[in-house]
Design an enzyme around this catalytic site. Sequence first.
Site, PDB file in Angstrom:
ATOM      1  CG  PHE A 162       6.025   6.737 -20.498  1.00  0.00           C
ATOM      2  CD1 PHE A 162       6.833   5.735 -21.001  1.00  0.00           C
ATOM      3  CD2 PHE A 162       5.711   7.806 -21.325  1.00  0.00           C
ATOM      4  CE1 PHE A 162       7.324   5.790 -22.292  1.00  0.00           C
ATOM      5  CE2 PHE A 162       6.193   7.874 -22.619  1.00  0.00           C
ATOM      6  CZ  PHE A 162       6.994   6.861 -23.109  1.00  0.00           C
TER       7      PHE A 162
ATOM      8  CB  SER B 126       8.111  -4.748 -18.595  1.00  0.00           C
ATOM      9  OG  SER B 126       9.234  -5.440 -18.110  1.00  0.00           O
TER      10      SER B 126
ATOM     11  CE1 TYR C 201       7.485  -2.136 -13.846  1.00  0.00           C
ATOM     12  CE2 TYR C 201       8.779  -4.103 -14.338  1.00  0.00           C
ATOM     13  CZ  TYR C 201       8.307  -2.855 -14.693  1.00  0.00           C
ATOM     14  OH  TYR C 201       8.654  -2.327 -15.911  1.00  0.00           O
TER      15      TYR C 201
ATOM     16  CE  LYS D 160       5.327  -1.618 -16.639  1.00  0.00           C
ATOM     17  NZ  LYS D 160       4.945  -0.266 -17.103  1.00  0.00           N
TER      18      LYS D 160
ATOM     19  CG  ASN E  35      15.971   0.516 -12.172  1.00  0.00           C
ATOM     20  OD1 ASN E  35      15.540  -0.575 -11.799  1.00  0.00           O
ATOM     21  ND2 ASN E  35      15.187   1.462 -12.652  1.00  0.00           N
TER      22      ASN E  35
END
Length: 339
Positions: free
Chosen positions: A80, A124, A150, A154, A200
């Site tokens: 993570f 993601s 970002y 991923k 977020n």
Amino acid sequence: MTILVTGGAGYIGSHTCIELVKAGYDIVVVDNFVNSCMEAVNRIRRLCGVEFPFEEIDLTDYSATDGLFDKYKIDAVIHFAGLKAVGESVTMPIEYYRNNLNSTLSLLSAMKKHDVKNFIFSSSATVYGAEAPVPYNEATPVSRITSSPYGNTKLMIEYILKDTAKAISGFNAVLLRYFNPVGAHESGEIGEDPTGIPNNLMPYVARVAVGKLDMVHIFGNDYDTPDGTCLRDYIHVVDLAKGHVAALQKIKENCGVFVCNLGTGKGTSVLEMVKAFSKSCGKDLPYEFTARRAGDLPAFWADPSFAEKELGWKAEKGIQEMCDDVWRWQSKNPDGYRS
């Protein structure tokens, strides 16, 4: 079976630790506290009733990472750890590439040295890119380049894992592409607690509800969606955590590279989420529309049927339950873990 959980003090990692212990796994938790704190680890231990080992390590430090595998007998890694805010990554691309890629490479190098061949990656839905039709399924081609640094990290890590699986016989890489995690543990003891102003939606809304912020800023109301605001597939973090436990069962089948979406299959707008949270906290939350945010896509949600077929996993919690659980966490901890 002992699982190394990187970023285990963070939002998704902390909830996954609880589900892993409930499922009978031993865990070793690693975090560098960039976006988390030791109090989260303490609370996970209390909720689990287990004093699992914890190490404060920056995974970009190969020597420290390698030392983990010297110290513990690790059977699988759930990764993570990483910087994760889309908007922030647009303004801080160098930091995102350096942290997210180097930490993963360091981890994989240590795994190779110690012959650890099971890896579950926190990927993601952003890897599908801006032009992909909805709903996203696993056959949807990934983008050549995503809408943010970002997302690019991923995507790059997915390629690294696929190449690693080709090069190392018996290497299993589960790539879990998940959508928008929200919610909190039903106890109200752990939840999302970003440092500074949240990037977020849900933690921002929650802080408005407890009076820490003045109003919700909704980025754009002119998208081609029913109410003009972005549509997202919001998934309860506990459902998401259970998806990682299901992925460990898949690894036991020597699955090789296995790609799977974790979502609900339903798009919910930002404005709908704000109104649902207003119901949870019992008052209308103030909001205003502002300019679109760089890196945001108008709408995406999952086709979750493959996860149900292959993992026996299905999201169970709805939008109102997500909001209720976040409100319980935030009202109980108005300053997050610092409360």
